[in-house]
Design a protein around this motif. Structure first.
Motif, PDB file in Angstrom:
ATOM      1  N   UNK A 156       0.138  -1.005  -0.206  1.00 19.32           N
ATOM      2  CA  UNK A 156      -0.142  -0.080   0.147  1.00 19.32           C
ATOM      3  C   UNK A 156       0.997   1.138   0.201  1.00 19.32           C
ATOM      4  N   UNK A 157       1.869   1.567   0.055  1.00 20.09           N
ATOM      5  CA  UNK A 157       2.760   2.375   0.209  1.00 20.09           C
ATOM      6  C   UNK A 157       3.900   1.729  -0.484  1.00 20.09           C
ATOM      7  N   UNK A 158       3.815   1.650  -1.652  1.00 17.43           N
ATOM      8  CA  UNK A 158       4.626   1.050  -2.754  1.00 17.43           C
ATOM      9  C   UNK A 158       5.996   0.464  -2.409  1.00 17.43           C
ATOM     10  N   UNK A 159       6.249  -0.371  -1.830  1.00 20.65           N
ATOM     11  CA  UNK A 159       6.778  -1.097  -1.125  1.00 20.65           C
ATOM     12  C   UNK A 159       6.572  -2.675  -1.680  1.00 20.65           C
ATOM     13  N   UNK A 160       7.906  -3.225  -1.622  1.00 22.38           N
ATOM     14  CA  UNK A 160       8.171  -4.417  -1.573  1.00 22.38           C
ATOM     15  C   UNK A 160       8.876  -5.500  -1.036  1.00 22.38           C
ATOM     16  N   UNK A 161       9.087  -7.085  -0.307  1.00 24.22           N
ATOM     17  CA  UNK A 161      10.448  -7.365   0.244  1.00 24.22           C
ATOM     18  C   UNK A 161      10.764  -7.643  -1.555  1.00 24.22           C
ATOM     19  N   UNK A 162      11.949  -7.736  -1.222  1.00 21.04           N
ATOM     20  CA  UNK A 162      13.170  -8.359  -2.254  1.00 21.04           C
ATOM     21  C   UNK A 162      13.133  -9.297  -2.265  1.00 21.04           C
ATOM     22  N   UNK A 163      13.417 -10.498  -2.724  1.00 21.67           N
ATOM     23  CA  UNK A 163      14.087 -11.326  -3.337  1.00 21.67           C
ATOM     24  C   UNK A 163      15.721 -12.079  -1.841  1.00 21.67           C
ATOM     25  N   UNK A 164      16.390 -10.826  -1.453  1.00 26.76           N
ATOM     26  CA  UNK A 164      17.180 -11.047   0.026  1.00 26.76           C
ATOM     27  C   UNK A 164      16.490 -10.249   0.896  1.00 26.76           C
TER      28      UNK A 164
ATOM     29  N   UNK B 160     -14.711  -4.854  -4.262  1.00 23.13           N
ATOM     30  CA  UNK B 160     -15.669  -5.778  -4.515  1.00 23.13           C
ATOM     31  C   UNK B 160     -14.926  -6.122  -6.348  1.00 23.13           C
ATOM     32  N   UNK B 161     -14.334  -5.189  -6.374  1.00 29.03           N
ATOM     33  CA  UNK B 161     -13.167  -6.191  -8.017  1.00 29.03           C
ATOM     34  C   UNK B 161     -13.246  -7.274  -7.318  1.00 29.03           C
ATOM     35  N   UNK B 162     -11.917  -7.238  -6.607  1.00 30.76           N
ATOM     36  CA  UNK B 162     -10.516  -8.735  -7.355  1.00 30.76           C
ATOM     37  C   UNK B 162     -11.035  -9.488  -6.056  1.00 30.76           C
ATOM     38  N   UNK B 163     -12.021  -8.432  -4.660  1.00 33.04           N
ATOM     39  CA  UNK B 163     -11.940  -8.911  -3.305  1.00 33.04           C
ATOM     40  C   UNK B 163     -10.853  -9.668  -2.770  1.00 33.04           C
ATOM     41  N   UNK B 164      -9.766  -8.481  -3.267  1.00 31.50           N
ATOM     42  CA  UNK B 164      -8.565  -9.030  -2.105  1.00 31.50           C
ATOM     43  C   UNK B 164      -8.965  -7.618  -0.867  1.00 31.50           C
ATOM     44  N   UNK B 165      -9.096  -8.599   0.386  1.00 25.57           N
ATOM     45  CA  UNK B 165      -9.793  -6.742   1.730  1.00 25.57           C
ATOM     46  C   UNK B 165      -8.397  -7.451   1.702  1.00 25.57           C
ATOM     47  N   UNK B 166      -7.410  -8.085   2.109  1.00 27.63           N
ATOM     48  CA  UNK B 166      -6.208  -7.564   2.772  1.00 27.63           C
ATOM     49  C   UNK B 166      -5.604  -6.272   2.282  1.00 27.63           C
ATOM     50  N   UNK B 167      -5.325  -6.068   0.655  1.00 24.82           N
ATOM     51  CA  UNK B 167      -5.365  -5.178   0.605  1.00 24.82           C
ATOM     52  C   UNK B 167      -6.114  -4.127   0.397  1.00 24.82           C
ATOM     53  N   UNK B 168      -7.259  -4.034   1.041  1.00 27.02           N
ATOM     54  CA  UNK B 168      -8.209  -2.729   1.560  1.00 27.02           C
ATOM     55  C   UNK B 168      -8.544  -2.040   2.370  1.00 27.02           C
ATOM     56  N   UNK B 169      -7.902  -3.761   3.371  1.00 28.15           N
ATOM     57  CA  UNK B 169      -7.817  -2.908   4.340  1.00 28.15           C
ATOM     58  C   UNK B 169      -6.687  -2.265   4.575  1.00 28.15           C
ATOM     59  N   UNK B 170      -5.056  -2.620   3.836  1.00 28.41           N
ATOM     60  CA  UNK B 170      -4.181  -2.014   4.258  1.00 28.41           C
ATOM     61  C   UNK B 170      -4.134  -0.721   4.296  1.00 28.41           C
ATOM     62  N   UNK B 171      -4.852  -0.201   2.316  1.00 30.83           N
ATOM     63  CA  UNK B 171      -4.694   1.199   2.099  1.00 30.83           C
ATOM     64  C   UNK B 171      -6.053   1.879   3.039  1.00 30.83           C
ATOM     65  N   UNK B 172      -6.514   1.221   3.447  1.00 30.70           N
ATOM     66  CA  UNK B 172      -8.154   1.962   5.220  1.00 30.70           C
ATOM     67  C   UNK B 172      -6.378   2.341   5.999  1.00 30.70           C
ATOM     68  N   UNK B 173      -5.880   1.345   6.326  1.00 29.35           N
ATOM     69  CA  UNK B 173      -5.247   1.440   7.559  1.00 29.35           C
ATOM     70  C   UNK B 173      -5.146   2.422   7.052  1.00 29.35           C
ATOM     71  N   UNK B 174      -3.275   3.031   5.557  1.00 31.88           N
ATOM     72  CA  UNK B 174      -2.963   4.572   5.570  1.00 31.88           C
ATOM     73  C   UNK B 174      -3.719   5.459   5.728  1.00 31.88           C
ATOM     74  N   UNK B 175      -4.465   5.441   5.022  1.00 29.23           N
ATOM     75  CA  UNK B 175      -5.953   6.235   5.143  1.00 29.23           C
ATOM     76  C   UNK B 175      -5.894   6.557   6.537  1.00 29.23           C
ATOM     77  N   UNK B 176      -6.345   6.094   7.267  1.00 21.80           N
ATOM     78  CA  UNK B 176      -6.819   6.062   9.078  1.00 21.80           C
ATOM     79  C   UNK B 176      -5.699   6.817   9.426  1.00 21.80           C
TER      80      UNK B 176
END
Lengths: 344, 420
Positions: free
Chosen positions: B174-182, B379-395
């Motif tokens: 949700x903050x455009x970050x990922x964990x790389x291979x290392x 609604x569209x992809x039913x990825x509720x984890x991602x929806x919750x993460x974005x909500x957390x950032x907004x909140x």
């Protein structure tokens, strides 16, 4: 004491009277012209034949609503119309009841894509290039023409999403139809599709609801648009001079599915059987130009009606079937990338 | 309360019985207060705090793997590459996948792994089709025979990582970050970044709308505060009338007005001011217009209520003492409206931050704010984890903003109220 027995008697009568009557069915589709056609071809004749009332409703394909209903154990939708990737995913995730096809009809009579573990095809639809023949002096014939802003200046409409849009971009870039999904499955292929979209980006007007393209074409806001063929046909009926280019169109099937735990499953199955009969399917295709999934319905259909259907042999020959497996697999990743691209 | 405490200490050393009685009376009164607010407190807890908290937990919940493949995950805990895990782990995985086969569990496993890397879904499905394995073969060889991917360490690393019961995966995404291979946190590849931009845009658009609302609303509120009652009531009606109309109706009206063949364009064309229709719809302009139109009353009303309470005597005194009109407005009148400005700005800004329907209908993809993506994932992809993460950032962003507001305006407002 007397009062109580009286109450019990009345209650018993009421229950006795209610038991033989069948419960009503709540059927959810995508609304618009296709639902009106379903109303005439399926709902009304079904109520006449069985006495079961139908409550039509609409949604926009949000599987979240069905998931919430199934998870809460409070299923109030008896039948829903779903697109293929959602059907496959929902079936695997246990959102939909498994369907015993012997209760529906003879498997061999149906298009192979219409027979699924959890669903039965309702109709074949396609997304195709559409344009207003009054506004364009020369007819576009392919997605390469759609990308040609010199020959056809003006705004173009595409559905806001990765699905279909990426396929069209690759087709416009000269990828042969049979290789589109093979190319799109590679990283280079996805980059290529987005690079092609970059070229057209300033000229794109995005739409989300299927009703928008015919409106925007008719109002002159767009010169061409990707559109659902049935919507264009409905606008033609209203006297708009819109045309569909079947070449390089993408077709798919919408299916009936029964949410898991539906208390009226038996009636829902009975409805599916009823709506899958050749006669009903024929009636539906006469109302709106979406193709029947029951191949027997093609027999004896007026050639003029047939020519406007995605499943007409000459239209199928130049079209590309939507690859359900591909979109189930890559949908989330590509939609994310599309969102990122579109938001910049 | 403080008065009460003072009087209690004043009778310190007096009749202990009286003290006890007073304390009891105080307790009873507190109990009564508490009973009065109890229904509301319960409502807030049940209908607000609890659902939001349980939704936000989804932002770090990592369901799919650890709940459906518990033994494999437990066995993988001891493994830490780079060589392949041993036969026991392969056997556990094959058995657990075979158990999940044909149930929604398998789909949950496949969906979760596919989020880590597209393509893993079909790997899981394909593997499950070949299961269960006979008891007398090597599970390791059999799985690698089904798909060579099982013979590479990365898939096991992915499985191990996805197997933790909690994860920062969604919050990082949700903050455009990922964990790389290392295992290091890194910025996502540029073509996948979107949320930081969108968060910045959400703030920037909210800021602009709030500022414009303040500039437009302040004179209106001022006029309403100084006009005679009958005329200010009429003005109030103009402010409130749109307030009572459905938001969707007002948005649809703007679409009719602003489209290419709409009223505004046709008027400008017929006046000869423009040659071709101006693009006024589906861009930043239409979104601002729509949002300002809808949010303006939320600025005007708090401003008006504060301005109504400001005595005209101060400004008159300043003027009569020779202070120029602009300066007397700026140094005498304006500071007194600050509580209203603060309340209005806060209200409008925070409502803007959560705006969804107006940008969705009046804007293009470049105008969508964070709420659009929350709805997309819900609604569209039913990825509720991602929806919750974005909500957390907004909140979090909104709460931070509120904290700033409370620090800046909170004490002033208290002082202001005390002075009165």
């Amino acid at each position: 004491m007397k009062m109580r027995t009286l109450h019990a008697a009345v209650l018993g009568l009421a229950l006795g009277a209610a038991a033989p009557a069948m419960a009503d069915l709540t059927i959810i589709s995508f609304g618009g012209a296709a639902q009106q056609a379903q109303e005439k071809a399926f709902y009304q004749p079904f109520t006449q034949a069985t006495g079961i009332k139908i409550h039509p409703g609409e949604y926009n394909g949000e599987q979240a609503k069905i998931k919430a209903m199934v998870m809460a154990g409070n299923v109030t939708w008896d039948l829903v119309e779903v697109e293929s990737p959602e059907l496959v995913r929902g079936c695997e995730e246990g959102l939909y009841e498994k369907i015993d096809f012997t209760k529906i009809g003879n498997k061999a009579d149906f298009l192979p894509q219409a027979v699924n573990e959890c669903g039965v095809g309702i109709f074949v639809w396609s997304v195709a290039l559409a344009y207003d023949a009054d506004k364009l002096p020369q007819a576009p014939t392919s997605w390469a023409d759609f990308w040609d802003v010199k020959k056809f200046p003006g705004k173009r409409g595409l559905r806001k999403g990765a699905k279909y849009t990426l396929e069209f971009a690759l087709l416009a870039d000269g990828v042969p139809p049979q290789d589109v999904y093979k190319v799109l499955a590679t990283k280079e292929g996805v980059d290529r599709a987005f690079a092609k979209l970059d070229q057209l980006k300033p000229h794109i007007q995005w739409w989300e609801a299927g009703a928008q393209p015919p409106q925007l074409l008719a109002s002159g806001d767009l010169v061409m648009s990707a559109a659902y063929n049935g919507r264009i046909h409905a606008a033609q009926q209203e006297g708009k001079h819109l045309k569909v280019v079947w070449n390089q169109s993408i077709y798919d099937i919408d299916s009936w599915a029964i949410p898991k735990g539906d208390p009226n499953k038996a009636q829902a199955l009975e409805f599916i059987r009823f709506a899958s009969q050749p006669e009903r399917q024929k009636a539906f295709s006469r109302e709106i130009s979406y193709g029947p999934t029951n191949l027997k319905a093609l027999d004896g259909l007026d050639p003029k009606v047939l020519g406007e259907l995605p499943s007409a042999p000459q239209n199928l020959a130049v079209a590309l079937p939507m690859n359900t497996e591909f979109w189930v697999e890559h949908g989330e990743e590509l939609e994310q990338r599309f969102n990122s691209w579109a938001a910049k | 309360m403080s008065d009460f405490a003072a009087s209690a200490s004043a009778i310190d050393g007096a009749d202990p019985d009286l003290k006890r009685r007073m304390r009891r009376a105080e307790r009873r009164r507190n109990l009564a207060y508490f009973a009065l607010i109890l229904p509301l407190a319960l409502l807030v807890l049940v209908a607000f705090v609890w659902p939001i908290a349980s939704l936000l937990v989804r932002a770090v919940e990592n369901e799919g793997i650890h709940d459906n493949l518990p033994q494999t995950v437990a066995a993988l805990r001891a493994w830490d590459g780079p060589e392949l895990p041993d036969e026991r782990v392969y056997r556990l995985l094959a058995d657990e996948l075979a158990q999940a086969k044909g149930t929604p569990k398998l789909a949950a496993i496949a969906t979760r792994l596919n989020r880590e890397e597209a393509g893993l879904r079909s790997l899981v499905m394909k593997t499950a089709r070949h299961l269960p394995l006979p008891a007398d073969v090597s599970a390791k060889e059999a799985l690698i025979a089904i798909d060579p991917a099982w013979g590479e360490p990365p898939i096991w690393k992915t499985l191990k990582r996805a197997g933790h019961p909690f994860t920062a995966f969604y919050l990082l995404a949700a903050l455009d970050l990922t964990v790389d291979a290392h295992g290091h946190v890194a910025l996502a590849p540029p073509q996948e970044r979107v949320y930081l931009d969108v968060l910045g845009r959400t703030f920037w658009m909210s800021f602009n709308v709030t500022l414009l609302c303040l500039l437009l609303g302040f004179p209106v509120a001022y006029l309403m505060a100084i006009l005679p009652v009958n005329r200010s009531n009429l003005l109030m009606l103009f402010v409130l009338l749109p307030f009572w109309t459905s938001v969707l109706v007002r948005i649809a009206a703007w679409i009719v007005l602003l489209q290419n063949e709409g009223l505004v364009n046709r008027l400008l064309l017929s006046l000869g001011l423009i040659q071709s229709p101006l693009p006024m719809l589906f861009n930043r302009f239409s979104v601002y217009i729509g949002m300002i139109h809808i949010l303006l009353p939320f600025m005007v009303l708090p401003l008006y209520s504060v301005m109504k309470g400001i005595s005209p005597v101060y400004v008159r005194a300043a003027l009569s003492l020779g202070c120029p009109p602009w300066r007397s407005f700026w140094t005498i009148y304006f500071p007194q409206t600050i509580p209203g400005v603060g309340a209005g700005v806060l209200l409008v800004f925070i409502m803007c931050m959560g705006y969804y329907i107006t940008p969705a209908l009046l804007g293009g993809p470049k105008e969508q704010m964070l709420s659009y993506f929350i709805a997309f994932y819900t609604n569209q992809t039913i990825n509720w984890n991602m929806a919750a993460a974005l909500s957390a950032i907004l909140l979090t962003a909104t709460l931070l903003l509120y904290a700033v507001y409370a620090l800046r305006f909170g004490p002033t407002r208290v002082k202001f109220m005390k002075a009165r």
